[in-house]
Write an enzyme that holds these catalytic residues in place. Structure first.
Site, PDB file in Angstrom:
ATOM      1  N   ASP A 117     -80.277 -51.961  30.824  1.00  0.00           N
ATOM      2  CA  ASP A 117     -80.358 -52.108  32.265  1.00  0.00           C
ATOM      3  C   ASP A 117     -80.845 -50.757  32.807  1.00  0.00           C
ATOM      4  OD1 ASP A 117     -78.239 -53.922  34.606  1.00  0.00           O
ATOM      5  OD2 ASP A 117     -80.147 -52.893  34.888  1.00  0.00           O
TER       6      ASP A 117
HETATM    7  C1  GLC Z   1     -80.502 -53.473  38.216  1.00  0.00           C
HETATM    8  C2  GLC Z   1     -79.667 -54.672  37.815  1.00  0.00           C
HETATM    9  C3  GLC Z   1     -80.385 -55.628  36.918  1.00  0.00           C
HETATM   10  C4  GLC Z   1     -81.859 -55.615  37.259  1.00  0.00           C
HETATM   11  C5  GLC Z   1     -82.388 -54.260  36.854  1.00  0.00           C
HETATM   12  C6  GLC Z   1     -83.889 -54.106  37.173  1.00  0.00           C
HETATM   13  O1  GLC Z   1     -79.701 -52.332  38.214  1.00  0.00           O
HETATM   14  O2  GLC Z   1     -78.405 -54.411  37.213  1.00  0.00           O
HETATM   15  O3  GLC Z   1     -79.794 -56.913  37.130  1.00  0.00           O
HETATM   16  O4  GLC Z   1     -82.536 -56.636  36.540  1.00  0.00           O
HETATM   17  O5  GLC Z   1     -81.671 -53.205  37.489  1.00  0.00           O
HETATM   18  O6  GLC Z   1     -84.076 -54.136  38.548  1.00  0.00           O
END
Ligand code: GLC
Length: 710
Positions: free
Chosen positions: A262
């Site tokens: 993430d």
């Molecule tokens: C964010 C979220 C995730 C998302 C990623 C990209 O922090 O936790 O769900 O897909 O970053 O935006």
């Protein structure tokens, strides 16, 4: 493309580059893409930027084409960039937020949402979506419950399966499809206190029985990527958790797709305290199974020296890069790096009539009628007044709908005027102090007062957890004022999580409208005037108060259960609140009146490889043709582990015409009776079971049956 040959031809810098995902503004400073997370001021050289393997977010076909062209012109290996983005419940045509869509109990609608999202997002050349979120949620303090499908593992799996299929279509090489990245692996929804990113501490039993099945269902549905969660599992950050990323994902579930962190979550293992620095983080990431690093640079800055110093095995890098190249090849990017990106398609597909029709149908089926003391549906001769902050708000798409321009949405007031429906009176207000005598006299002369209230969009979603889930005091006072005038009051709720509704309990009707997307208020208008009949049912329990949390329908019995109407002090209960939810899982009203009779089984003993036919008759004793969501639950009385009092194992959404009866059938078979033990092995127990069928998880007709040895 001969991927093995291509891999062999790459320099180590080029291989490491494939594991890096960065936002598009590294390629063009004026990118308007919204990113969710602090912009890490990473120092990347131009060479490192033009080695990167994938891009996080892109705003349009033009921007994608420009970025891809610039990248390929500088690239020796000509491996195209992979574009990924958060398409969660629609791209420009916005569907109800997931928690609302789940209340439709109609996974086929979720399939259409995904199919349409892919068609629209592909016009900007997006290849991968970070969706579905398969995190089970039992705590409405957590802001991201808005992005999930509630508290039940079975319902969650049914939606996850259809969404993955809807995104990916029949062949990833086709235009108009997206590779699905299921997230957040694993158990991100179990954050303690419902506080986002907080510690997750679960037994293996609960992990296997409640939290892992939906991710597995996504992988069994061929989802091509898995995103790791920010939280720890067993004290180890999911992003570098070998048990999750290798033992479960690769060895047990045979997943051969790509794992991606993430946002910045590999670098954040330093904050977790399991790495001293980015260099150590890179070792843990590659050894434990992380392929792509999103928005941080541990791999970029350290893998080369770690491999040269024999502190990491280059084979692990090769395996990760091979999986990334395979994904790009399966998506057909080597043949067409600009796949799907086309300004003509943007015009043709985005917010097409067909797409809006599906979004409208989804909105209709996702709203939940929680209360109706004979005031709905309304009619056109009543003098109707509307007060509250949602009278004129157009921000009804909900979190994670960044491309869905809200300015095109109709507010509740817009919809009345679009229908040439003269309101007796209306006032956009947040406090009763804004209502003067003139206002009150209008309200006094109304027949019905609608109070349109709820949460701001930014009160749910990522990093937006709350300890107080009551209706804000000032908004509840609007309902109290309306009631004090002896008026019939309809409260319409716009919110992203289950709330404590005790302060508006004296509303005569409550419509849970969540954030229903681009056509929120069109759907609400048609529902409250009876052009459409509400059919949604809750996928997450609404507690009496925040002190009951975590509250979910599939609880264990305990050794001292509270038995209704039996007074015994030494049982499991509260002095100051009931055990039950205010509005339970599976609950939702209709304008129709359904009655359930004649629950039958074709036999009451069966062996594990046989099946049981269950039937029940549902009578629609009303003048409304309407959907009813018939639910089937099972209880395993005696097992190796204490089993839940009931578990959803089937649901049928049946359309029953006015004043007619339908016979609804279910089949119980082996996989309705088995469960996972704490090693993740599937087990079952002979003996007595109970089948329960009804309109929600509380009002159930029951019959026992027995599983006997062959
Ligand atoms: C964010 C979220 C995730 C998302 C990623 C990209 O922090 O936790 O769900 O897909 O970053 O935006």
């Amino acid at each position: 493309v001969d991927l093995k040959k291509l891999l062999k031809s790459l320099t180590i810098e080029e291989k490491i580059g494939q594991t890096l995902q960065i936002a598009p503004f590294f390629f063009n400073r004026d990118s308007e893409v919204e990113i969710f997370g602090n912009k890490t001021n990473t120092y990347l050289t131009q060479e490192e930027i033009f080695y990167a393997g994938s891009v996080l977010g892109i705003g349009s076909a033009e921007e994608m084409i420009q970025t891809q062209k610039k990248y390929l012109s500088k690239s020796r290996h000509k491996i195209p960039l992979l574009f990924m983005a958060d398409i969660i419940h629609g791209y420009v045509t916005i569907f109800p937020v997931p928690i609302a869509l789940g209340c439709s109990f109609n996974p086929k609608l979720a399939y259409e949402m995904a199919r349409i999202s892919a068609k629209e997002a592909q016009t900007a050349g997006i290849h991968v979506t970070f969706s579905p979120m398969a995190d089970l949620t039992r705590d409405p303090r957590w802001g991201r419950v808005v992005e999930g499908f509630g508290e039940d593992p079975y319902l969650l799996q049914e939606f996850i399966q259809e969404i993955v299929k809807g995104y990916q279509g029949s062949n990833l090489k086709d235009e108009g499809v997206l590779a699905s990245c299921v997230k957040h692996f694993a158990a991100y929804g179990a954050a303690e206190q419902g506080r986002d990113y907080n510690t997750v501490d679960l037994s293996r039993l609960s992990l296997y029985q409640n939290y892992l099945p939906a991710y597995k269902k996504a992988i069994d549905s061929n989802a091509r990527l898995v995103m790791t969660a920010f939280n720890v599992v067993d004290g180890i950050p999911a992003t570098v958790n070998k048990f999750l990323l290798r033992d479960v994902l690769r060895d047990q579930w045979k997943f051969d797709g790509v794992t991606i962190s993430d946002y910045d979550s590999l670098h954040q293992i330093i904050e977790h305290g399991v790495a001293e620095n980015d260099r150590e983080a890179a070792v843990l990431g590659l050894n434990n199974g992380l392929d792509i690093e999103m928005a941080s640079v541990c791999y970029t800055k350290h893998l080369k020296s770690l491999i040269k110093e024999k502190l990491l095995d280059e084979k692990l890098l090769d395996e990760a890069v091979y999986r990334i190249l395979k994904l790009k090849d399966d998506l057909g990017l080597f043949d067409n790096p600009y796949k799907g990106a086309s300004i003509e398609n943007e015009i043709q597909f985005i917010k097409s009539k067909e797409h809006l029709e599906y979004a409208y149908q989804a909105a209709i089926e996702s709203a939940v009628l929680l209360k109706n003391d004979q005031i709905l549906p309304l009619n056109n001769i009543q003098k109707i007044s509307i007060i509250g902050p949602y009278l004129t708000k157009k921000r009804t798409n909900g979190p994670w709908s960044w491309k869905g321009n809200q300015t095109d949405n109709s507010s509740l007031l817009d919809v009345f005027s679009n229908n040439q429906h003269e309101l007796h009176y209306s006032k956009d207000c947040l406090n009763i102090s804004e209502l003067d005598d003139r206002d009150l006299s209008y309200l006094q002369s109304s027949d019905i007062i609608i109070v349109a209230i709820g949460e701001e969009v930014k009160e749910s979603g990522e990093a937006h957890s709350k300890t107080d889930i009551k209706i804000p005091r000032n908004q509840a006072k609007l309902v109290e004022l309306a009631k004090s005038l002896n008026k019939k009051v309809l409260t319409i709720l716009y919110n992203g999580r289950p709330l404590d509704l005790s302060d508006i309990d004296n509303s005569d009707a409550i419509l849970e409208a969540w954030f229903l997307g681009s056509l929120t208020n069109e759907a609400i208008y048609d529902l409250i005037f009876g052009k459409q009949v509400p059919s949604g049912k809750l996928v997450m329990s609404f507690p009496h108060n925040v002190g009951q949390i975590p509250i979910y329908y599939n609880q264990l019995n305990t050794g001292r259960p509270k038995v209704k109407d039996v007074h015994n002090e030494y049982v499991s209960y509260f002095l100051d609140a009931p055990n039950e939810a205010k509005y339970p899982f599976g609950f939702g009203l209709s304008y129709a009146k359904f009655s359930y009779t004649n629950l039958k089984l074709n036999k009451n003993k069966f062996t594990i490889n046989q099946s049981i036919d269950v039937s029940i008759e549902v009578y629609n004793d009303s003048d409304y043709d309407a959907y009813e969501i018939v639910q089937l639950y099972i209880r395993d009385y005696v097992a190796r582990f204490s089993r839940p009092l009931k578990e959803l194992k089937g649901f049928k959404k049946v359309y029953i015409k006015a004043n007619t009866k339908e016979k609804v059938h279910f089949t119980i078979s082996k996989n309705d009776l088995t469960y996972l033990d704490s090693n993740g092995n599937e087990v079952y127990d002979y003996g007595k079971f109970q089948v329960m069928v009804g309109p929600n998880s509380v009002e159930l007709d029951k019959l026992d049956f027995e599983l006997i040895k062959e």
